[in-house]
Scaffold this motif. Structure first.
Motif, PDB file in Angstrom:
ATOM      1  N   ASP A  18       0.844  -1.198   0.000  1.00 21.57           N
ATOM      2  CA  ASP A  18       0.000   0.000   0.000  1.00 21.57           C
ATOM      3  C   ASP A  18       0.876   1.244   0.000  1.00 21.57           C
ATOM      4  O   ASP A  18       1.975   1.240   0.550  1.00 21.57           O
ATOM      5  CB  ASP A  18      -0.879  -0.017   1.259  1.00 21.57           C
ATOM      6  CG  ASP A  18      -2.156   0.789   1.100  1.00 21.57           C
ATOM      7  OD1 ASP A  18      -2.357   1.399   0.033  1.00 21.57           O
ATOM      8  OD2 ASP A  18      -2.956   0.795   2.052  1.00 21.57           O
ATOM      9  N   ASP A  19       0.387   2.308  -0.605  1.00 23.01           N
ATOM     10  CA  ASP A  19       1.094   3.597  -0.617  1.00 23.01           C
ATOM     11  C   ASP A  19       2.558   3.421  -0.993  1.00 23.01           C
ATOM     12  O   ASP A  19       3.450   4.001  -0.354  1.00 23.01           O
ATOM     13  CB  ASP A  19       0.980   4.283   0.759  1.00 23.01           C
ATOM     14  CG  ASP A  19      -0.475   4.506   1.153  1.00 23.01           C
ATOM     15  OD1 ASP A  19      -1.295   4.742   0.249  1.00 23.01           O
ATOM     16  OD2 ASP A  19      -0.784   4.426   2.359  1.00 23.01           O
ATOM     17  N   GLU A  26      -4.324   4.824  -7.042  1.00 19.67           N
ATOM     18  CA  GLU A  26      -5.326   5.313  -6.095  1.00 19.67           C
ATOM     19  C   GLU A  26      -5.643   6.776  -6.313  1.00 19.67           C
ATOM     20  O   GLU A  26      -4.788   7.554  -6.730  1.00 19.67           O
ATOM     21  CB  GLU A  26      -4.805   5.155  -4.672  1.00 19.67           C
ATOM     22  CG  GLU A  26      -4.826   3.740  -4.168  1.00 19.67           C
ATOM     23  CD  GLU A  26      -4.568   3.699  -2.674  1.00 19.67           C
ATOM     24  OE1 GLU A  26      -5.514   3.409  -1.942  1.00 19.67           O
ATOM     25  OE2 GLU A  26      -3.428   3.948  -2.263  1.00 19.67           O
TER      26      GLU A  26
HETATM   27 CA    CA Z   1      -3.412   3.538  -0.116  1.00 14.82          CA
END
Ligand code: CA
Ligand code: C2E
Ligand code: CA
Length: 279
Positions: free
Chosen positions: A179-180, A236
């Motif tokens: 994530d990220d 995202e």
């Molecule tokens: Ca994220």
């Protein structure tokens, strides 16, 4: 006693109230909220930009207040993490996400991948793998359709130990997503070592690309890493036409952003394109 207690509970249960109050009260309110079933999941579709089909969704937790309003996870996840309460909340999220996914499949909808956020504290917990195995068995959700989203900071806390844990999780047949990606300090070497299958590129990079760096060198570099390592990429926070067009013809990208859909209850997902033939 019930009346007096009830009133107090009502006060303490209100997360908005909590902001003015102290951490301890907020923590207590979080615990009670799990017991009372005050948490809900929304799911945000992940869309294949070329076919515009929904191929997956990320489960995102919300806290339902007495007055009906929903409190964003940004307002309670940090404290839940700090207090260790996230272990219990995270287990609820995982179980509920799998349960709803199975319910949906049983109702005749085409299967899709479901991503669930895993906080550093959860991953560090010695029983986490056991919990995941339990939930899969209990709900009957196909592990091939479960994706656990981990963060670079979690992965890097203790690289050897985390690597071993992630490998054990992978043996259950689930997918792992970073994530990220790019906001922490993970070396790209860890991606393979950890058995990561996909990268999520945070909204900050998508925005940055549009504003200051129209050539998108940073995003391009991340996409190149993903391509070489044969990782899928989830972009995202795509909101605008311009942002969408930048990614629209790429083969290994999925789009997760308001441009297509906001997070919503699973039952509100558009039916048409995902209903499977039921005989
Ligand atoms: Ca994220
Ligand atoms: P995240 O994992 O990066 O999740 C994506 C966040 O971006 C979500 O916010 C989503 O609603 C938002 N988002 C998606 N597309 C767009 C867009 O186009 N524009 C804008 N402005 N925002 C967009 P949300 O649901 O408020 O969640 C915030 C964070 O809270 C998540 O960030 C995640 O770190 C954490 N979180 C949420 N649910 C859970 C959970 O069950 N467990 C854990 N550990 N953390 C969670
Ligand atoms: Ca996430």
């Amino acid at each position: 006693a019930k009346d007096a207690g009830g009133n107090r509970t009502e006060m303490v249960d209100d997360a908005l109230e909590m902001q003015l109050n102290n951490k301890m009260a907020m923590e207590q309110a979080l615990w009670r909220a799990v017991d009372k079933g005050a948490f809900e999941l929304h799911f945000q579709p992940q869309v294949d930009p070329r076919s515009r089909q929904i191929v997956g969704a990320e489960a995102l937790v919300r806290w339902r207040q007495k007055n009906g309003s929903l409190v964003s996870p940004a307002q309670f996840i940090p404290l839940a993490e700090e207090s260790g309460m996230i272990v219990r909340l995270g287990e609820w999220v995982l179980r509920e996400a799998c349960r709803q996914a199975v319910e949906r499949e049983n109702a005749g909808y085409a299967p899709m991948k479901i991503s669930v956020n895993v906080s550093p504290k959860q991953l560090q917990h010695e029983l986490f793998e056991h919990t995941v195995r339990d939930v899969l068995k209990e709900t009957g959700f196909n592990p091939a359709r479960l994706v656990l989203e981990i963060t670079e900071s979690a992965a890097l806390k203790n690289v050897d130990e985390t690597g071993a844990k992630l490998q054990a999780l992978k043996r259950l047949g689930i997918g792992l997503s970073m994530d990220d990606f790019g906001t922490g300090y993970a070396s790209i070497g860890y991606l393979k070592a950890f058995g990561v299958d996909s990268l999520k590129i945070a909204q900050s990079f998508v925005r940055e690309m549009e504003k200051n760096n129209p050539h998108g060198e940073v995003v391009e570099a991340m996409l190149a890493v993903a391509a070489i390592m044969r990782l899928e990429v989830v972009i995202e926070g795509v909101e605008t036409d311009k942002q969408f067009l930048y990614f629209s013809d790429r083969s290994n990208c999925l789009i997760q952003g308001y441009y297509f859909y906001r997070p919503m209850p699973l039952v509100d997902f558009p039916e048409s394109e995902i209903r499977k033939h039921v005989v």
